[in-house]
Design an enzyme around this catalytic site. Structure first.
Site, PDB file in Angstrom:
ATOM      1  N   SER A 116       0.737  -1.259  -0.158  1.00 20.49           N
ATOM      2  CA  SER A 116       0.110  -0.010  -0.068  1.00 20.49           C
ATOM      3  C   SER A 116       0.736   1.244   0.125  1.00 20.49           C
ATOM      4  CB  SER A 116      -1.071  -0.012   1.335  1.00 20.49           C
ATOM      5  OG  SER A 116      -1.837   0.797   1.042  1.00 20.49           O
ATOM      6  N   GLU A 212      -1.987  -2.626  -8.065  1.00 15.39           N
ATOM      7  CA  GLU A 212      -3.205  -2.555  -7.417  1.00 15.39           C
ATOM      8  C   GLU A 212      -3.288  -1.498  -6.610  1.00 15.39           C
ATOM      9  OE1 GLU A 212      -3.702  -2.871  -3.837  1.00 15.39           O
ATOM     10  OE2 GLU A 212      -1.766  -2.016  -3.262  1.00 15.39           O
ATOM     11  N   HIS A 277      -4.850  -5.210  -1.487  1.00 14.70           N
ATOM     12  CA  HIS A 277      -5.760  -5.117  -0.658  1.00 14.70           C
ATOM     13  C   HIS A 277      -7.016  -6.000  -0.648  1.00 14.70           C
ATOM     14  CE1 HIS A 277      -3.756  -1.220  -0.609  1.00 14.70           C
ATOM     15  NE2 HIS A 277      -3.983  -0.991   0.625  1.00 14.70           N
TER      16      HIS A 277
END
Length: 307
Positions: A116, A212, A277
């Site tokens: 992330s 992502e 995620h």
């Protein structure tokens, strides 16, 4: 793009430091994550400021200086074998330029894990340290705490990386084909935000790009991809592996966007690759040579992530 230096794998009893370079960490989740690590026969130590809260900006785990100091101290501690991020959120970009990269390089290679917002540090570790890092679950992350597949894949990568050199998750080809290159990537919005910053890689040329994101509307994903395209950052990329897109709108629209923005690259594109995620997220090493088979939805590493 050349493969990077692989850190040593972990062994039972290894000391691992938990740091919080980005957002604030819930104490109960941290304690649960430490219990998981102890169950793996690791010796986790918590950096001094992991549970801090910034006095003005509630989205930060303490001050920039303290978050940077925790990361650097953990990395430069010769008794520490791995540095695990507690969570993402936001803030890693604010500490990247506060680190003493010469001292960290002198400390030698060790394992670094996160995803992330930690994308900014994956890029920094690749460019400034020339080091393979692991895009994987974080110590206080819900997926790490509650999902057996996420836990076991990370554990295998840390202790027995030769057992997880093929990553498959049932995805398929958005654009068919095979390609070889060096893995890199992470959170799309962070990669776009890194453009133009000193000490970041100039492009993904020669790479297998893993992408992502979470919570970005389709037009925002469009903006990020278009920015990377216009900047020439995607020129020469060998293939693209798409992970999860939680809360990014209807997947049919998101998929159409990928076909529109990435289809013209003329390289294989695999989707639904099971990292990021999502529940049961796989751990993907960045900086290793691999082959992407988009039709099979498989990424095969040419050597284990860790040595």
């Amino acid at each position: 793009m050349k493969p990077l230096l692989r850190p040593p794998r972990l062994a039972p009893g290894a000391r691992v430091a938990v740091v919080a370079p980005s957002g604030p960490v819930p104490e109960e989740r941290l304690q649960a994550g430490l219990d998981v690590l102890r169950g793996w026969d690791l010796d986790p130590v918590v950096a001094p400021h992991v549970l801090d809260r910034h006095g003005t900006f509630a989205y930060l785990a303490g001050t920039d200086a303290d978050r940077a100091a925790d990361l650097q101290a953990a990395w430069c501690d010769p008794s520490v074998d791995a540095v695990l991020c507690a969570r993402g959120g936001y803030g890693a970009q604010r500490v990247a330029d506060l680190l003493d990269w010469e001292a960290m390089r002198a400390a030698g290679p060790k394992v670094f894990v996160g995803f992330s917002d930690i994308t900014a540090l994956h890029e920094a570790f690749a460019v400034r340290l020339g080091l393979v890092t692991l895009h994987g679950p974080m110590a206080a992350g819900l997926d790490f705490l509650k999902n057996a597949r996420a836990q076991e894949h990370l554990r295998a990568t840390l202790f027995a990386p030769e057992t997880v050199t093929t990553l498959t998750s049932g995805g398929g080809a958005l654009v068919p084909g095979r390609a070889r290159g060096v893995t890199l990537g992470g959170c799309l919005s962070l990669l776009a935000a890194e453009l133009g910053i000193p000490h970041v890689r100039p492009s993904a040329r020669g790479g297998l790009l893993c992408l992502e994101d979470i919570g970005e509307e389709t037009y925002r994903l469009d903006r990020c991809l278009t920015q990377l395209l216009r900047a020439g950052w995607l020129d020469g990329v060998r293939g693209v592996l798409l992970g999860s897109w939680v809360d990014c709108g209807a997947y049919g629209e998101v998929r159409a966007l990928f076909a529109d923005r990435l289809g013209g690259l003329g390289v294989p594109v695999a989707e639904n690759a099971g990292f990021g995620h999502c529940d049961g997220a796989l751990t993907v090493p960045f900086g290793v040579r691999a082959e992407l088979d988009a039709d099979a939805g498989a990424l095969t590493l040419e050597e284990p992530a860790l040595r």
